[in-house]
Design an enzyme around this catalytic site. Sequence first.
Site, PDB file in Angstrom:
ATOM      1  N   CYS A   2       1.032  -1.413  -0.020  1.00  0.00           N
ATOM      2  CA  CYS A   2       0.685  -0.026   0.296  1.00  0.00           C
ATOM      3  C   CYS A   2       0.628   1.632  -0.142  1.00  0.00           C
ATOM      4  O   CYS A   2       2.296   0.848   0.431  1.00  0.00           O
ATOM      5  CB  CYS A   2      -0.847  -0.277   1.427  1.00  0.00           C
ATOM      6  SG  CYS A   2      -1.729  -1.140   0.790  1.00  0.00           S
ATOM      7  N   ARG A  52      -4.516   1.372  -1.509  1.00  0.00           N
ATOM      8  CA  ARG A  52      -4.532   0.795  -0.839  1.00  0.00           C
ATOM      9  C   ARG A  52      -5.167  -0.359  -1.366  1.00  0.00           C
ATOM     10  O   ARG A  52      -5.130  -0.428  -3.151  1.00  0.00           O
ATOM     11  CB  ARG A  52      -6.487   0.623   0.134  1.00  0.00           C
ATOM     12  CG  ARG A  52      -6.514  -1.076   0.662  1.00  0.00           C
ATOM     13  CD  ARG A  52      -7.954  -0.818   1.185  1.00  0.00           C
ATOM     14  NE  ARG A  52      -8.011  -2.378   2.345  1.00  0.00           N
ATOM     15  CZ  ARG A  52      -9.113  -2.776   2.160  1.00  0.00           C
ATOM     16  NH1 ARG A  52     -10.619  -1.927   1.785  1.00  0.00           N
ATOM     17  NH2 ARG A  52      -8.989  -3.870   2.895  1.00  0.00           N
ATOM     18  N   LEU A  53      -4.133  -1.880  -1.336  1.00  0.00           N
ATOM     19  CA  LEU A  53      -3.997  -2.986  -2.018  1.00  0.00           C
ATOM     20  C   LEU A  53      -4.371  -3.889  -1.633  1.00  0.00           C
ATOM     21  O   LEU A  53      -3.664  -4.134   0.012  1.00  0.00           O
ATOM     22  CB  LEU A  53      -2.604  -3.609  -2.373  1.00  0.00           C
ATOM     23  CG  LEU A  53      -1.911  -4.845  -3.552  1.00  0.00           C
ATOM     24  CD1 LEU A  53      -3.356  -4.536  -4.257  1.00  0.00           C
ATOM     25  CD2 LEU A  53      -0.895  -5.109  -2.928  1.00  0.00           C
ATOM     26  N   SER A  54      -5.969  -4.526  -1.407  1.00  0.00           N
ATOM     27  CA  SER A  54      -6.698  -5.033  -0.226  1.00  0.00           C
ATOM     28  C   SER A  54      -6.231  -6.668  -0.051  1.00  0.00           C
ATOM     29  O   SER A  54      -6.073  -7.197  -1.290  1.00  0.00           O
ATOM     30  CB  SER A  54      -8.196  -4.909  -0.313  1.00  0.00           C
ATOM     31  OG  SER A  54      -8.100  -3.989  -0.560  1.00  0.00           O
ATOM     32  N   ASN A  78       1.042   0.052   5.788  1.00  0.00           N
ATOM     33  CA  ASN A  78       1.497  -0.865   4.674  1.00  0.00           C
ATOM     34  C   ASN A  78       1.913  -1.699   5.074  1.00  0.00           C
ATOM     35  O   ASN A  78       3.277  -1.899   5.790  1.00  0.00           O
ATOM     36  CB  ASN A  78       2.646   0.068   3.585  1.00  0.00           C
ATOM     37  CG  ASN A  78       3.180  -0.379   2.918  1.00  0.00           C
ATOM     38  OD1 ASN A  78       2.395  -0.783   2.356  1.00  0.00           O
ATOM     39  ND2 ASN A  78       4.127  -0.528   2.146  1.00  0.00           N
ATOM     40  N   GLY A  79       1.519  -2.962   4.667  1.00  0.00           N
ATOM     41  CA  GLY A  79       2.145  -3.920   5.511  1.00  0.00           C
ATOM     42  C   GLY A  79       1.448  -5.097   5.930  1.00  0.00           C
ATOM     43  O   GLY A  79       0.008  -4.886   5.569  1.00  0.00           O
ATOM     44  N   ASP A 103      -6.258  -6.670   9.852  1.00  0.00           N
ATOM     45  CA  ASP A 103      -4.896  -6.160  10.944  1.00  0.00           C
ATOM     46  C   ASP A 103      -4.527  -4.601  11.478  1.00  0.00           C
ATOM     47  O   ASP A 103      -3.995  -4.370  12.188  1.00  0.00           O
ATOM     48  CB  ASP A 103      -3.153  -6.652  10.205  1.00  0.00           C
ATOM     49  CG  ASP A 103      -3.011  -6.404   8.985  1.00  0.00           C
ATOM     50  OD1 ASP A 103      -4.065  -6.028   7.996  1.00  0.00           O
ATOM     51  OD2 ASP A 103      -2.280  -6.920   8.099  1.00  0.00           O
TER      52      ASP A 103
END
Length: 345
Positions: A2, A52-54, A78-79, A103
């Site tokens: 992200c 966002r990268l889901s 991010n992570g 998370d």
Amino acid sequence: MCGIAATVRYGKRGPVDRDQLCAMRDGMRARGPDDEGLWVSANERVGLAHRRLSIIDLSPRGAQPMANGDGSLRVIYNGEIYNHQSLRDELEAQGYQFQSDSDTEVLLHLYAERGREMVHDLRGMYAFALWDAEREGLFAARDPYGIKPLYVADTGRTLHVASQVQALRSVDEVDTRKNPAGHVGYFLWGHVPEPHTLYEGIRAVPAGHTVWADPDGVQERPFASISEALADADPASQGTHSRTNGRASNGTPSTTDDEAVQEELRDALLDTVRHHLVADVDVGLFLSAGLDSATLTALASELTDRLRTVTLGFEAFRGTRQDEVSGAERLAERDEIAHPPEHPD
């Protein structure tokens, strides 16, 4: 992967530039193609933005910036926190209520419970920035291995934070003059040694460090050091050699010890691979046909049937010893993994 971006006017001068913050965010669109978010405080002294990268909790409930129940805490992240489920169980037992399965929300409640010491409880790869409205402070952290990037630009009254140098370059007040140390490092070693970047006003937050920005200024502190942990774990550093080159201290072969070490190593690798596979989407693995990726692929195939591998092939190497595609195909077939390697045209 992200993209995070934050601006805090810790010097209490002027409002956050929303357009500038959006430009920082959208300059990292490739890091997060699934969604975007923006939040600016009522007094306009702090702003958080996110691409966002889901991966975990694909629903809108996992969108960022994310706030806790009363809005006193907000986070961009991010992570992946590999132990988020066990942390969640502990926090729920203490009365914290969760509105998502992500998370990300664990970070909010863990900070509420343990403050800046929360980083000692995290297992994962991460970079995040969290706004604490009650303390009027921005708390940012980068994982001990430095897997996830985190860069800052401090102008003396404003702190800008982002996942990429390019995002900070777009900020007008950031000093983008050439940093000689960064350029020398690049030409000597082929990379820019951290905490340097190519620009005077932009620096990397070192691995295992936190940043705190409030009206009193900006503080950076270490909380973990991999090199120190490895040194502490080395028997040689403690003067206790029980084995040398697979032999006991009396010189006799130590087959039992070797087998125990191999079993311990296998258990450790399986444990870390298992944690890396936690996701609500399919997991992919780069398979180069080398020892490292072949080992990871074999271990991962024991734990999931959702694994896919990918290999890069080059036309110039087709049919030569440098071509990794055929070896990767054989490994994928052995582990019964979907693998569509192709040479580029």
